[in-house]
Design an enzyme around this catalytic site. Structure first.
Site, PDB file in Angstrom:
ATOM      1  N   ASN A   1       0.844  -1.200   0.000  1.00 29.72           N
ATOM      2  CA  ASN A   1       0.000   0.000   0.000  1.00 29.72           C
ATOM      3  C   ASN A   1       0.879   1.250   0.000  1.00 29.72           C
ATOM      4  O   ASN A   1       2.100   1.158  -0.012  1.00 29.72           O
ATOM      5  CB  ASN A   1      -0.950  -0.024   1.202  1.00 29.72           C
ATOM      6  CG  ASN A   1      -0.181  -0.123   2.497  1.00 29.72           C
ATOM      7  OD1 ASN A   1       0.596   0.751   2.845  1.00 29.72           O
ATOM      8  ND2 ASN A   1      -0.368  -1.230   3.212  1.00 29.72           N
TER       9      ASN A   1
ATOM     10  N   PRO B   1      -2.404 -11.980  10.443  1.00 35.42           N
ATOM     11  CA  PRO B   1      -2.731 -11.804  11.866  1.00 35.42           C
ATOM     12  C   PRO B   1      -2.969 -10.326  12.156  1.00 35.42           C
ATOM     13  O   PRO B   1      -2.332  -9.468  11.543  1.00 35.42           O
ATOM     14  CB  PRO B   1      -1.467 -12.297  12.590  1.00 35.42           C
ATOM     15  CG  PRO B   1      -0.382 -12.277  11.570  1.00 35.42           C
ATOM     16  CD  PRO B   1      -1.037 -12.463  10.234  1.00 35.42           C
TER      17      PRO B   1
END
Ligand code: CTP
Length: 413
Positions: free
Chosen positions: A212, A309
Protein backbone atom coordinates in the site's frame (compact mmCIF):
# COMPACT_ATOMS: atom_id res chain seq x y z
CA UNK A 1 7.58 22.08 40.36
CA UNK A 2 10.16 19.94 42.12
CA UNK A 3 13.78 20.98 41.96
CA UNK A 4 14.46 17.79 39.97
CA UNK A 5 12.33 19.28 37.19
CA UNK A 6 13.90 22.70 37.43
CA UNK A 7 15.35 23.75 34.10
CA UNK A 8 18.13 26.07 33.04
CA UNK A 9 16.22 28.13 30.51
CA UNK A 10 17.74 30.60 28.14
CA UNK A 11 14.90 32.92 27.23
CA UNK A 12 15.56 34.59 23.89
CA UNK A 13 13.54 37.68 23.02
CA UNK A 14 13.48 39.12 19.51
CA UNK A 15 12.01 42.35 18.22
CA UNK A 16 8.25 42.14 17.96
CA UNK A 17 5.42 43.86 19.76
CA UNK A 18 4.77 40.59 21.65
CA UNK A 19 8.12 41.13 23.42
CA UNK A 20 6.28 42.84 26.26
CA UNK A 21 4.56 39.50 27.03
CA UNK A 22 7.96 37.91 27.61
CA UNK A 23 8.22 39.72 30.92
CA UNK A 24 5.24 37.72 32.15
CA UNK A 25 6.73 34.54 30.72
CA UNK A 26 10.05 35.17 32.52
CA UNK A 27 8.09 35.74 35.74
CA UNK A 28 6.12 32.50 35.38
CA UNK A 29 9.28 30.52 34.71
CA UNK A 30 11.05 31.99 37.75
CA UNK A 31 8.02 31.53 40.02
CA UNK A 32 7.97 27.86 39.09
CA UNK A 33 11.51 27.24 40.13
CA UNK A 34 13.36 27.43 36.82
CA UNK A 35 16.65 29.23 36.38
CA UNK A 36 16.21 31.86 33.70
CA UNK A 37 18.79 33.87 31.78
CA UNK A 38 17.60 36.31 29.18
CA UNK A 39 19.20 37.20 25.85
CA UNK A 40 17.64 40.03 23.84
CA UNK A 41 18.23 40.98 20.24
CA UNK A 42 18.74 44.60 19.33
CA UNK A 43 15.18 44.77 17.98
CA UNK A 44 13.72 43.42 21.23
CA UNK A 45 15.22 46.33 23.16
CA UNK A 46 13.06 48.75 21.16
CA UNK A 47 10.00 47.12 22.76
CA UNK A 48 11.11 46.27 26.29
CA UNK A 49 14.16 47.21 28.33
CA UNK A 50 16.79 44.77 29.53
CA UNK A 51 16.35 46.31 32.99
CA UNK A 52 12.79 44.98 33.23
CA UNK A 53 13.94 41.44 32.49
CA UNK A 54 16.90 41.82 34.83
CA UNK A 55 14.56 42.85 37.66
CA UNK A 56 12.28 39.87 36.98
CA UNK A 57 14.99 37.23 36.67
CA UNK A 58 17.58 38.60 39.05
CA UNK A 59 20.24 37.99 36.39
CA UNK A 60 22.08 40.37 34.08
CA UNK A 61 20.51 40.37 30.63
CA UNK A 62 22.84 39.67 27.69
CA UNK A 63 22.40 41.69 24.52
CA UNK A 64 25.68 41.62 22.66
CA UNK A 65 28.08 39.01 21.34
CA UNK A 66 31.04 41.34 21.55
CA UNK A 67 30.68 42.61 25.11
CA UNK A 68 34.04 42.12 26.87
CA UNK A 69 32.57 42.69 30.33
CA UNK A 70 29.77 40.13 29.92
CA UNK A 71 32.13 37.64 28.25
CA UNK A 72 34.45 37.93 31.26
CA UNK A 73 31.55 36.74 33.46
CA UNK A 74 30.01 33.85 31.52
CA UNK A 75 31.33 33.55 27.98
CA UNK A 76 28.79 32.88 25.25
CA UNK A 77 29.94 29.31 24.70
CA UNK A 78 29.64 28.69 28.43
CA UNK A 79 26.13 30.16 28.31
CA UNK A 80 25.26 27.90 25.37
CA UNK A 81 26.41 24.90 27.40
CA UNK A 82 24.69 26.10 30.58
CA UNK A 83 21.20 26.05 29.02
CA UNK A 84 19.24 22.82 28.87
CA UNK A 85 16.35 24.59 27.14
CA UNK A 86 16.38 27.51 24.74
CA UNK A 87 13.00 29.19 24.56
CA UNK A 88 12.57 32.05 22.09
CA UNK A 89 9.45 34.15 22.59
CA UNK A 90 8.62 36.01 20.49
CA UNK A 91 10.44 34.61 17.45
CA UNK A 92 10.11 37.09 14.58
CA UNK A 93 10.06 36.15 10.90
CA UNK A 94 13.57 37.53 10.52
CA UNK A 95 14.94 35.55 13.44
CA UNK A 96 13.31 32.39 12.10
CA UNK A 97 14.93 33.00 8.71
CA UNK A 98 18.34 33.53 10.25
CA UNK A 99 18.07 30.42 12.42
CA UNK A 100 16.78 28.32 9.54
CA UNK A 101 19.91 29.24 7.59
CA UNK A 102 22.34 28.73 10.44
CA UNK A 103 23.38 32.36 10.82
CA UNK A 104 25.42 33.41 13.84
CA UNK A 105 25.39 37.18 13.41
CA UNK A 106 24.29 38.18 16.90
CA UNK A 107 24.40 36.70 20.39
CA UNK A 108 21.05 34.86 20.23
CA UNK A 109 21.64 33.12 16.88
CA UNK A 110 25.21 32.25 17.93
CA UNK A 111 23.95 30.66 21.16
CA UNK A 112 21.35 28.65 19.25
CA UNK A 113 23.99 27.34 16.91
CA UNK A 114 26.42 26.53 19.70
CA UNK A 115 23.99 24.91 22.12
CA UNK A 116 22.88 21.26 22.30
CA UNK A 117 19.84 22.33 24.39
CA UNK A 118 16.23 21.44 23.63
CA UNK A 119 14.96 24.28 21.43
CA UNK A 120 11.49 25.77 21.48
CA UNK A 121 10.15 28.94 19.86
CA UNK A 122 6.88 30.86 19.84
CA UNK A 123 6.63 32.67 16.48
CA UNK A 124 4.94 36.07 16.38
CA UNK A 125 4.42 38.25 13.35
CA UNK A 126 1.86 39.89 11.12
CA UNK A 127 -0.52 37.35 9.58
CA UNK A 128 0.63 38.14 6.01
CA UNK A 129 4.24 37.51 6.99
CA UNK A 130 3.31 34.18 8.62
CA UNK A 131 1.41 33.19 5.44
CA UNK A 132 4.41 33.81 3.15
CA UNK A 133 5.88 30.70 1.52
CA UNK A 134 9.34 31.83 2.69
CA UNK A 135 8.21 31.81 6.32
CA UNK A 136 6.49 28.45 5.85
CA UNK A 137 9.74 27.05 4.39
CA UNK A 138 11.74 28.40 7.30
CA UNK A 139 9.26 27.00 9.83
CA UNK A 140 9.44 23.61 8.13
CA UNK A 141 13.24 23.68 8.11
CA UNK A 142 13.37 24.63 11.78
CA UNK A 143 11.05 21.76 12.68
CA UNK A 144 13.24 19.38 10.72
CA UNK A 145 16.26 20.73 12.60
CA UNK A 146 14.59 19.80 15.90
CA UNK A 147 12.92 23.05 16.91
CA UNK A 148 9.50 22.81 18.50
CA UNK A 149 7.24 25.60 17.30
CA UNK A 150 4.47 26.66 19.67
CA UNK A 151 1.68 28.49 17.89
CA UNK A 152 1.22 31.06 16.52
CA UNK A 153 -2.25 31.83 17.74
CA UNK A 154 -4.94 33.28 15.56
CA UNK A 155 -6.91 36.44 16.23
CA UNK A 156 -6.72 40.20 16.22
CA UNK A 157 -3.20 41.53 15.83
CA UNK A 158 -1.53 44.65 17.19
CA UNK A 159 -1.53 46.10 13.65
CA UNK A 160 -5.29 45.59 13.32
CA UNK A 161 -5.10 42.56 10.99
CA UNK A 162 -6.92 39.38 11.89
CA UNK A 163 -5.40 35.93 11.31
CA UNK A 164 -2.67 33.55 12.50
CA UNK A 165 0.51 35.20 13.75
CA UNK A 166 -0.14 36.25 17.34
CA UNK A 167 2.26 34.90 19.91
CA UNK A 168 0.70 32.34 22.23
CA UNK A 169 -0.11 33.78 25.63
CA UNK A 170 2.70 33.40 28.20
CA UNK A 171 0.52 31.05 30.28
CA UNK A 172 0.02 28.75 27.26
CA UNK A 173 3.74 28.70 26.44
CA UNK A 174 4.57 28.01 30.07
CA UNK A 175 1.99 25.25 30.27
CA UNK A 176 3.36 23.40 27.21
CA UNK A 177 6.91 23.73 28.49
CA UNK A 178 5.91 22.60 31.95
CA UNK A 179 4.00 19.58 30.67
CA UNK A 180 6.83 18.54 28.36
CA UNK A 181 9.42 18.91 31.08
CA UNK A 182 7.39 17.10 33.69
CA UNK A 183 6.45 14.38 31.23
CA UNK A 184 10.00 13.97 30.08
CA UNK A 185 11.25 13.53 33.60
CA UNK A 186 8.45 11.67 35.31
CA UNK A 187 6.97 9.59 32.56
CA UNK A 188 8.74 9.15 29.26
CA UNK A 189 12.25 8.92 30.61
CA UNK A 190 13.45 5.31 30.51
CA UNK A 191 10.12 4.13 29.08
CA UNK A 192 10.23 1.71 26.20
CA UNK A 193 7.97 2.71 23.32
CA UNK A 194 7.48 0.24 20.49
CA UNK A 195 6.13 1.61 17.22
CA UNK A 196 5.16 -0.21 14.04
CA UNK A 197 5.47 1.92 10.90
CA UNK A 198 5.24 1.88 7.14
CA UNK A 199 3.57 -0.68 4.86
CA UNK A 200 4.02 -4.42 4.73
CA UNK A 201 4.80 -6.32 1.52
CA UNK A 202 3.10 -9.62 0.86
CA UNK A 203 4.91 -11.63 -1.82
CA UNK A 204 3.02 -13.18 -4.72
CA UNK A 205 6.16 -14.62 -6.27
CA UNK A 206 9.89 -13.79 -6.00
CA UNK A 207 9.45 -10.47 -7.88
CA UNK A 208 5.91 -9.26 -7.11
CA UNK A 209 4.08 -8.26 -3.97
CA UNK A 210 0.89 -6.71 -2.57
CA UNK A 211 1.41 -3.51 -0.61
CA UNK A 212 0.00 0.00 0.00
CA UNK A 213 0.94 3.69 -0.15
CA UNK A 214 2.07 4.14 3.46
CA UNK A 215 5.24 6.29 3.57
CA UNK A 216 6.00 5.58 7.23
CA UNK A 217 6.26 9.31 7.97
CA UNK A 218 3.76 9.32 10.84
CA UNK A 219 5.37 6.35 12.59
CA UNK A 220 8.84 7.84 12.16
CA UNK A 221 7.59 11.21 13.50
CA UNK A 222 6.24 9.37 16.56
CA UNK A 223 9.62 7.71 17.04
CA UNK A 224 11.33 11.12 16.83
CA UNK A 225 8.88 12.63 19.33
CA UNK A 226 9.43 9.72 21.75
CA UNK A 227 13.20 10.09 21.47
CA UNK A 228 12.92 13.82 22.22
CA UNK A 229 11.28 12.86 25.51
CA UNK A 230 14.16 10.55 26.38
CA UNK A 231 12.30 7.28 25.78
CA UNK A 232 13.85 4.07 24.49
CA UNK A 233 12.35 3.49 21.06
CA UNK A 234 11.99 0.33 19.00
CA UNK A 235 10.76 1.06 15.50
CA UNK A 236 9.45 -2.03 13.72
CA UNK A 237 9.41 -0.82 10.16
CA UNK A 238 8.16 -2.09 6.86
CA UNK A 239 10.08 -1.01 3.73
CA UNK A 240 10.24 2.81 3.61
CA UNK A 241 12.79 5.30 2.34
CA UNK A 242 13.24 7.27 5.56
CA UNK A 243 16.36 7.59 7.69
CA UNK A 244 16.27 5.96 11.13
CA UNK A 245 15.65 8.64 13.79
CA UNK A 246 18.89 8.99 15.77
CA UNK A 247 18.78 6.75 18.80
CA UNK A 248 15.93 4.48 17.66
CA UNK A 249 16.41 0.72 17.41
CA UNK A 250 15.03 -0.10 13.95
CA UNK A 251 13.86 -3.60 13.22
CA UNK A 252 13.30 -4.06 9.51
CA UNK A 253 10.55 -6.38 8.35
CA UNK A 254 8.76 -7.03 5.07
CA UNK A 255 5.64 -9.07 5.65
CA UNK A 256 2.82 -8.81 8.18
CA UNK A 257 3.85 -12.13 9.70
CA UNK A 258 7.42 -10.87 10.20
CA UNK A 259 6.03 -7.67 11.71
CA UNK A 260 3.76 -9.69 14.00
CA UNK A 261 6.69 -11.81 15.24
CA UNK A 262 8.84 -8.75 15.97
CA UNK A 263 5.91 -6.93 17.61
CA UNK A 264 5.05 -9.90 19.87
CA UNK A 265 8.66 -10.07 20.97
CA UNK A 266 9.26 -6.36 21.67
CA UNK A 267 5.78 -5.67 23.09
CA UNK A 268 6.58 -7.89 26.05
CA UNK A 269 9.12 -5.40 27.29
CA UNK A 270 7.26 -2.25 26.14
CA UNK A 271 5.43 0.35 28.22
CA UNK A 272 3.58 1.80 25.24
CA UNK A 273 2.84 0.12 21.91
CA UNK A 274 1.80 2.26 18.95
CA UNK A 275 0.49 0.46 15.88
CA UNK A 276 1.06 2.97 13.12
CA UNK A 277 1.89 0.51 10.35
CA UNK A 278 -0.49 0.03 7.43
CA UNK A 279 -0.48 -3.74 7.70
CA UNK A 280 -1.80 -5.62 4.67
CA UNK A 281 -4.98 -7.36 5.78
CA UNK A 282 -4.38 -10.32 3.45
CA UNK A 283 -1.48 -12.26 1.96
CA UNK A 284 -1.19 -14.81 -0.81
CA UNK A 285 -2.06 -18.25 0.52
CA UNK A 286 0.78 -19.84 -1.41
CA UNK A 287 3.34 -17.42 -2.91
CA UNK A 288 4.82 -18.97 -6.06
CA UNK A 289 8.35 -20.29 -5.75
CA UNK A 290 9.22 -19.06 -9.23
CA UNK A 291 8.11 -16.01 -11.18
CA UNK A 292 4.49 -16.37 -12.31
CA UNK A 293 4.27 -16.58 -16.09
CA UNK A 294 1.41 -15.30 -18.22
CA UNK A 295 -0.78 -18.20 -19.26
CA UNK A 296 -1.58 -18.30 -22.95
CA UNK A 297 -5.29 -18.34 -23.63
CA UNK A 298 -6.32 -17.17 -20.12
CA UNK A 299 -7.77 -13.65 -19.64
CA UNK A 300 -7.54 -13.51 -15.89
CA UNK A 301 -5.66 -14.75 -12.88
CA UNK A 302 -7.23 -15.72 -9.57
CA UNK A 303 -5.18 -15.22 -6.46
CA UNK A 304 -6.27 -16.85 -3.25
CA UNK A 305 -5.59 -14.58 -0.29
CA UNK A 306 -5.74 -15.46 3.37
CA UNK A 307 -6.04 -13.17 6.36
CA UNK A 308 -2.95 -11.81 8.08
CA UNK A 309 -2.73 -11.80 11.87
CA UNK A 310 -4.10 -8.63 13.46
CA UNK A 311 -0.91 -7.57 15.21
CA UNK A 312 -2.26 -4.88 17.50
CA UNK A 313 -5.41 -6.79 18.47
CA UNK A 314 -3.41 -9.88 19.45
CA UNK A 315 -1.17 -7.88 21.81
CA UNK A 316 -4.08 -5.86 23.19
CA UNK A 317 -5.86 -9.11 24.17
CA UNK A 318 -3.15 -9.91 26.69
CA UNK A 319 -4.42 -9.64 30.27
CA UNK A 320 -3.69 -6.22 31.77
CA UNK A 321 -0.59 -6.19 33.90
CA UNK A 322 0.86 -9.23 32.09
CA UNK A 323 3.22 -7.93 29.41
CA UNK A 324 0.43 -5.78 28.05
CA UNK A 325 1.67 -2.30 27.15
CA UNK A 326 -0.59 0.75 26.84
CA UNK A 327 -2.04 0.16 23.36
CA UNK A 328 -2.47 2.93 20.80
CA UNK A 329 -3.88 2.10 17.37
CA UNK A 330 -4.55 4.07 14.22
CA UNK A 331 -7.72 4.21 12.17
CA UNK A 332 -7.49 5.55 8.63
CA UNK A 333 -11.01 6.14 7.39
CA UNK A 334 -12.74 7.84 4.48
CA UNK A 335 -16.15 8.29 6.18
CA UNK A 336 -17.87 8.03 9.58
CA UNK A 337 -14.50 8.67 11.21
CA UNK A 338 -15.60 8.77 14.81
CA UNK A 339 -17.92 5.74 14.67
CA UNK A 340 -15.34 3.53 12.98
CA UNK A 341 -12.65 4.72 15.37
CA UNK A 342 -14.84 3.90 18.37
CA UNK A 343 -15.57 0.51 16.88
CA UNK A 344 -11.83 -0.16 16.52
CA UNK A 345 -11.20 0.94 20.11
CA UNK A 346 -13.71 -1.66 21.34
CA UNK A 347 -13.15 -4.46 18.84
CA UNK A 348 -9.37 -4.48 19.16
CA UNK A 349 -9.44 -3.79 22.93
CA UNK A 350 -7.22 -0.70 22.50
CA UNK A 351 -6.62 2.06 25.05
CA UNK A 352 -6.46 4.87 22.49
CA UNK A 353 -7.21 5.32 18.80
CA UNK A 354 -5.78 7.96 16.51
CA UNK A 355 -8.32 8.40 13.74
CA UNK A 356 -7.65 10.30 10.57
CA UNK A 357 -9.67 11.03 7.50
CA UNK A 358 -7.53 9.91 4.57
CA UNK A 359 -9.96 11.31 2.01
CA UNK A 360 -8.93 14.91 2.82
CA UNK A 361 -6.50 16.37 0.27
CA UNK A 362 -3.06 17.38 1.50
CA UNK A 363 -3.36 15.27 4.66
CA UNK A 364 -2.49 11.70 5.57
CA UNK A 365 -0.69 9.25 3.29
CA UNK A 366 2.71 10.30 1.99
CA UNK A 367 2.48 14.01 2.88
CA UNK A 368 4.00 15.96 5.77
CA UNK A 369 0.76 17.21 7.33
CA UNK A 370 -2.00 15.38 9.11
CA UNK A 371 -5.05 15.99 11.28
CA UNK A 372 -6.51 13.52 13.75
CA UNK A 373 -9.16 12.73 16.30
CA UNK A 374 -7.95 11.03 19.48
CA UNK A 375 -10.38 8.77 21.29
CA UNK A 376 -9.51 6.99 24.50
CA UNK A 377 -11.15 5.24 27.44
CA UNK A 378 -10.04 5.27 31.04
CA UNK A 379 -10.07 2.21 33.29
CA UNK A 380 -13.73 2.82 34.18
CA UNK A 381 -14.66 2.82 30.48
CA UNK A 382 -15.33 6.56 30.31
CA UNK A 383 -14.59 7.88 26.83
CA UNK A 384 -12.72 11.12 26.06
CA UNK A 385 -11.81 12.78 22.81
CA UNK A 386 -9.40 15.41 21.49
CA UNK A 387 -9.51 16.95 18.02
CA UNK A 388 -6.15 17.81 16.52
CA UNK A 389 -6.29 20.27 13.61
CA UNK A 390 -4.12 19.92 10.44
CA UNK A 391 -0.47 20.35 11.35
CA UNK A 392 2.97 18.93 10.52
CA UNK A 393 3.21 15.24 11.40
CA UNK A 394 6.00 15.89 13.92
CA UNK A 395 3.80 18.32 15.87
CA UNK A 396 0.91 15.90 15.71
CA UNK A 397 3.19 13.09 16.87
CA UNK A 398 4.27 15.11 19.91
CA UNK A 399 0.67 15.79 20.92
CA UNK A 400 -0.43 12.17 20.41
CA UNK A 401 2.49 10.89 22.44
CA UNK A 402 1.94 13.49 25.10
CA UNK A 403 -1.71 12.46 25.55
CA UNK A 404 -0.88 8.74 25.39
CA UNK A 405 1.77 9.11 28.11
CA UNK A 406 -0.57 11.09 30.34
CA UNK A 407 -3.33 8.49 29.95
CA UNK A 408 -0.90 5.63 30.41
CA UNK A 409 0.35 7.21 33.66
CA UNK A 410 -3.21 7.71 34.88
CA UNK A 411 -4.18 4.15 33.95
CA UNK A 412 -1.29 2.75 36.01
CA UNK A 413 -2.27 4.66 39.18
N1 CTP B 1 -3.24 -3.38 12.42
C1 CTP B 1 -2.44 -4.41 12.87
N2 CTP B 1 -2.43 -5.60 12.19
C2 CTP B 1 -3.20 -5.81 11.12
C3 CTP B 1 -4.02 -4.76 10.66
C4 CTP B 1 -4.01 -3.58 11.33
O1 CTP B 1 -1.73 -4.23 13.85
N3 CTP B 1 -3.17 -6.95 10.51
C5 CTP B 1 -3.29 -2.11 13.16
C6 CTP B 1 -2.76 -0.91 12.42
O2 CTP B 1 -1.37 -0.73 12.66
C7 CTP B 1 -3.60 0.19 13.02
C8 CTP B 1 -4.93 -0.44 13.19
O3 CTP B 1 -4.67 -1.82 13.39
O4 CTP B 1 -3.16 0.57 14.30
C9 CTP B 1 -5.77 -0.24 11.97
O5 CTP B 1 -6.76 -1.17 11.90
P1 CTP B 1 -7.19 -1.88 10.53
O6 CTP B 1 -7.99 -3.08 10.92
O7 CTP B 1 -6.06 -2.05 9.59
O8 CTP B 1 -8.00 -0.81 9.91
P2 CTP B 1 -8.72 -1.01 8.60
O9 CTP B 1 -8.03 -1.99 7.70
O10 CTP B 1 -8.93 0.37 8.11
O11 CTP B 1 -10.00 -1.67 9.19
P3 CTP B 1 -11.29 -2.04 8.43
O12 CTP B 1 -10.92 -3.23 7.62
O13 CTP B 1 -12.18 -2.33 9.57
O14 CTP B 1 -11.65 -0.83 7.65
Amino acid sequence: MSSASSRRILLGISGGIAAYKSAQLARLLKQNGHQVRVVMTQGAQAFITPLTLQALTGEAVRTSLLDPEAEAGMGHIELARWADTILIAPATADLMARLAHGHADDLLTTLCLASPAQKIMAPAMNQAMWAQPATARNAQQLRQDGWQLLGPDSGEQACGDIGPGRMLEPEAIFSVLHQRVVLAETSAHKQHIVITAGPTREPLDPVRYLSNHSSGKMGYALATAALELGAKVTLISGPVSLPTPTGAHRVEVETAVEMANAAEQFASEADVFIGCAAVADYRAEAPAEHKLKKRAGEDGLTLRLIKNPDIIAAIAQRPRGQNRPYMVGFAAETRDLEDYARDKLTRKNLDMVVANDVSLTGLGFGVDNNAALLLWRDSTGKESRQELPPQPKIELARTILHQALIQQTISKN
